[in-house]
Design a protein around this motif. Structure first.
Motif, PDB file in Angstrom:
ATOM      1  N   ARG A 102      11.232  -7.871  13.620  1.00 53.96           N
ATOM      2  CA  ARG A 102      12.128  -6.730  13.817  1.00 53.96           C
ATOM      3  C   ARG A 102      11.344  -5.426  13.894  1.00 53.96           C
ATOM      4  O   ARG A 102      11.653  -4.542  14.696  1.00 53.96           O
ATOM      5  CB  ARG A 102      13.150  -6.665  12.680  1.00 53.96           C
ATOM      6  CG  ARG A 102      14.231  -7.755  12.789  1.00 53.96           C
ATOM      7  CD  ARG A 102      15.293  -7.590  11.724  1.00 53.96           C
ATOM      8  NE  ARG A 102      14.841  -8.031  10.421  1.00 53.96           N
ATOM      9  CZ  ARG A 102      14.805  -7.282   9.332  1.00 53.96           C
ATOM     10  NH1 ARG A 102      15.180  -6.000   9.397  1.00 53.96           N
ATOM     11  NH2 ARG A 102      14.397  -7.780   8.184  1.00 53.96           N
ATOM     12  N   GLY A 103      10.305  -5.304  13.084  1.00 55.99           N
ATOM     13  CA  GLY A 103       9.476  -4.101  13.118  1.00 55.99           C
ATOM     14  C   GLY A 103       8.786  -3.924  14.457  1.00 55.99           C
ATOM     15  O   GLY A 103       8.670  -2.804  14.964  1.00 55.99           O
ATOM     16  N   ALA A 104       8.344  -5.027  15.052  1.00 56.19           N
ATOM     17  CA  ALA A 104       7.650  -4.965  16.337  1.00 56.19           C
ATOM     18  C   ALA A 104       8.560  -4.437  17.439  1.00 56.19           C
ATOM     19  O   ALA A 104       8.078  -3.865  18.426  1.00 56.19           O
ATOM     20  CB  ALA A 104       7.122  -6.343  16.706  1.00 56.19           C
TER      21      ALA A 104
ATOM     22  N   ASN B 111      -0.565   3.092   8.673  1.00 57.35           N
ATOM     23  CA  ASN B 111      -1.458   2.147   8.000  1.00 57.35           C
ATOM     24  C   ASN B 111      -1.618   2.510   6.524  1.00 57.35           C
ATOM     25  O   ASN B 111      -1.571   1.644   5.648  1.00 57.35           O
ATOM     26  CB  ASN B 111      -2.827   2.147   8.686  1.00 57.35           C
ATOM     27  CG  ASN B 111      -3.023   1.004   9.659  1.00 57.35           C
ATOM     28  OD1 ASN B 111      -3.224  -0.136   9.254  1.00 57.35           O
ATOM     29  ND2 ASN B 111      -2.963   1.301  10.942  1.00 57.35           N
ATOM     30  N   GLN B 112      -1.825   3.804   6.261  1.00 58.55           N
ATOM     31  CA  GLN B 112      -1.947   4.244   4.870  1.00 58.55           C
ATOM     32  C   GLN B 112      -0.616   4.101   4.136  1.00 58.55           C
ATOM     33  O   GLN B 112      -0.577   3.711   2.960  1.00 58.55           O
ATOM     34  CB  GLN B 112      -2.420   5.698   4.844  1.00 58.55           C
ATOM     35  CG  GLN B 112      -3.811   5.905   5.423  1.00 58.55           C
ATOM     36  CD  GLN B 112      -4.164   7.371   5.543  1.00 58.55           C
ATOM     37  OE1 GLN B 112      -3.421   8.160   6.133  1.00 58.55           O
ATOM     38  NE2 GLN B 112      -5.308   7.756   4.987  1.00 58.55           N
ATOM     39  N   SER B 113       0.459   4.401   4.836  1.00 53.88           N
ATOM     40  CA  SER B 113       1.782   4.296   4.229  1.00 53.88           C
ATOM     41  C   SER B 113       2.108   2.866   3.843  1.00 53.88           C
ATOM     42  O   SER B 113       2.805   2.617   2.850  1.00 53.88           O
ATOM     43  CB  SER B 113       2.845   4.818   5.196  1.00 53.88           C
ATOM     44  OG  SER B 113       2.614   6.163   5.544  1.00 53.88           O
ATOM     45  N   LEU B 114       1.620   1.914   4.634  1.00 56.60           N
ATOM     46  CA  LEU B 114       1.847   0.501   4.354  1.00 56.60           C
ATOM     47  C   LEU B 114       1.397   0.146   2.934  1.00 56.60           C
ATOM     48  O   LEU B 114       2.113  -0.535   2.190  1.00 56.60           O
ATOM     49  CB  LEU B 114       1.087  -0.341   5.385  1.00 56.60           C
ATOM     50  CG  LEU B 114       0.729  -1.779   5.018  1.00 56.60           C
ATOM     51  CD1 LEU B 114       1.983  -2.608   4.842  1.00 56.60           C
ATOM     52  CD2 LEU B 114      -0.189  -2.380   6.082  1.00 56.60           C
ATOM     53  N   VAL B 115       0.208   0.615   2.554  1.00 54.88           N
ATOM     54  CA  VAL B 115      -0.320   0.308   1.222  1.00 54.88           C
ATOM     55  C   VAL B 115       0.568   0.933   0.146  1.00 54.88           C
ATOM     56  O   VAL B 115       0.907   0.277  -0.858  1.00 54.88           O
ATOM     57  CB  VAL B 115      -1.770   0.810   1.078  1.00 54.88           C
ATOM     58  CG1 VAL B 115      -2.311   0.501  -0.316  1.00 54.88           C
ATOM     59  CG2 VAL B 115      -2.661   0.180   2.148  1.00 54.88           C
ATOM     60  N   ALA B 116       0.962   2.183   0.358  1.00 48.55           N
ATOM     61  CA  ALA B 116       1.823   2.850  -0.622  1.00 48.55           C
ATOM     62  C   ALA B 116       3.163   2.137  -0.743  1.00 48.55           C
ATOM     63  O   ALA B 116       3.675   1.937  -1.865  1.00 48.55           O
ATOM     64  CB  ALA B 116       2.029   4.309  -0.228  1.00 48.55           C
ATOM     65  N   LEU B 117       3.749   1.744   0.377  1.00 54.20           N
ATOM     66  CA  LEU B 117       5.040   1.050   0.349  1.00 54.20           C
ATOM     67  C   LEU B 117       4.933  -0.262  -0.429  1.00 54.20           C
ATOM     68  O   LEU B 117       5.804  -0.586  -1.254  1.00 54.20           O
ATOM     69  CB  LEU B 117       5.521   0.779   1.772  1.00 54.20           C
ATOM     70  CG  LEU B 117       6.011   1.993   2.561  1.00 54.20           C
ATOM     71  CD1 LEU B 117       6.151   1.637   4.041  1.00 54.20           C
ATOM     72  CD2 LEU B 117       7.332   2.511   2.002  1.00 54.20           C
TER      73      LEU B 117
ATOM     74  N   GLU C  37      10.396  -2.640   3.775  1.00 54.47           N
ATOM     75  CA  GLU C  37       9.888  -1.560   4.616  1.00 54.47           C
ATOM     76  C   GLU C  37       8.435  -1.807   5.008  1.00 54.47           C
ATOM     77  O   GLU C  37       8.029  -1.563   6.151  1.00 54.47           O
ATOM     78  CB  GLU C  37      10.011  -0.214   3.902  1.00 54.47           C
ATOM     79  CG  GLU C  37      11.439   0.277   3.723  1.00 54.47           C
ATOM     80  CD  GLU C  37      12.022  -0.146   2.381  1.00 54.47           C
ATOM     81  OE1 GLU C  37      11.580  -1.186   1.825  1.00 54.47           O
ATOM     82  OE2 GLU C  37      12.926   0.558   1.892  1.00 54.47           O
ATOM     83  N   ALA C  38       7.637  -2.300   4.047  1.00 50.87           N
ATOM     84  CA  ALA C  38       6.227  -2.576   4.338  1.00 50.87           C
ATOM     85  C   ALA C  38       6.089  -3.614   5.443  1.00 50.87           C
ATOM     86  O   ALA C  38       5.268  -3.465   6.354  1.00 50.87           O
ATOM     87  CB  ALA C  38       5.516  -3.043   3.071  1.00 50.87           C
TER      88      ALA C  38
END
Length: 284
Positions: A265-267, A202-208, A216-217
């Motif tokens: 695709r992510g799911a 979840n945190q990485s999502l914001v950074a991406l 990637e996000a």
């Protein structure tokens, strides 16, 4: 206790419905037993409700956990339950209650003289102060890390570093934040704690998204939605808003068709593949 421990294991593996059902069963067995409750069932329920976004049930489970700890008369148990409840209260937008509980955690931690309990109390304060006083928040987070490392408590140390990463993100320091999240998402995954892996994603999502890694996000968004929830607690309301804003910014950048294709695709991706994808994107 055995049933509650099994429930917690399911929680760690991201099996939230199974974890909740087993923990509720453990509570029922405890209530019919003459033995004092351990608090593990309530801890599992609190964690599970947190990840599933059920904040009302989260509050109730935290209150029951703290009540059990208080009745036990064990300062370390009170410190842990109060620290946990404080972080949950910050996540629910209840700053006054968060401060009260952080103070309770600190008092009990000092009585216990446990470095882990003291680290938890420091984390609760750091989490609460992150938006209003990020400098002081960082000081408490680093103190939490020092205490955790003094007894080789890698779990609490990783928690502290995750908060440092979120402070970097809040300050716009994307490079340091991305490096921290890239390390942590790998640490949590390799340790077998999939729930913390999803929280770090979840945190990485914001950074991406802020790094312009929109593909990637979007893949991470799809994976999170399939297995957890966007902005799940423990995250402060401001963090949750940032996560949701990143979802919308990613859609706007990619367009609806490309975004929806990526989330589908992510799911379908395995967690290990999502972790590697996120790490690659965070590395730039």
């Amino acid at each position: 206790l055995a049933l509650a421990m099994a429930a917690y294991g399911s929680f760690l593996r991201g099996e939230y419905e199974a974890a909740r059902a087993m923990a509720e069963r453990a509570e029922s067995v405890e209530s019919a037993s003459e033995a004092p409750p351990s608090g593990m069932a309530q801890r599992t329920l609190a964690n599970t409700h947190s990840l599933m976004g059920d904040l009302d049930s989260l509050d109730a489970a935290c209150a029951r956990q703290l009540g059990i700890a208080t009745e036990s008369g064990r300062p370390a148990a009170v410190a842990h339950a109060a620290y946990f409840y404080s972080v949950a209260s910050s996540s629910m937008g209840r700053p006054g209650r968060a401060v009260e509980l952080a103070d309770m955690a600190a008092t009990a931690a000092r009585e216990s003289a446990s470095p882990t309990a003291l680290a938890g109390a420091e984390y609760a304060v750091a989490f609460h102060l992150a938006v209003d006083d990020p400098v002081e928040s960082r000081r408490h987070a680093l103190r939490c890390d020092d205490l955790a490392q003094s007894v080789d408590n890698r779990w609490m140390s990783a928690f502290a570093l995750g908060l440092v990463g979120s402070l970097d993100l809040l300050a716009g320091d994307l490079g340091p934040a991305a490096r921290i999240f890239a390390d942590l998402v790998d640490i949590w995954y390799r340790s077998g704690d999939w729930s913390q892996t999803w929280l770090t994603l979840n945190q990485s999502l914001v950074a991406l998204e802020r790094l312009g890694r929109y593909e990637e996000a979007a893949l991470v968004v799809g994976a999170i939605r399939a297995h957890a929830s966007i902005g799940a607690a423990p995250s402060r309301p401001e963090e949750r808003s940032a996560m949701l804003a990143s979802v919308e910014a990613t859609r706007a950048a990619l367009g609806d068709e490309a975004h929806d294709d990526a989330t589908r695709r992510g799911a379908a991706m395995a967690l290990g593949s999502v972790v590697q994808l996120a790490r690659s994107g965070l590395a730039g």
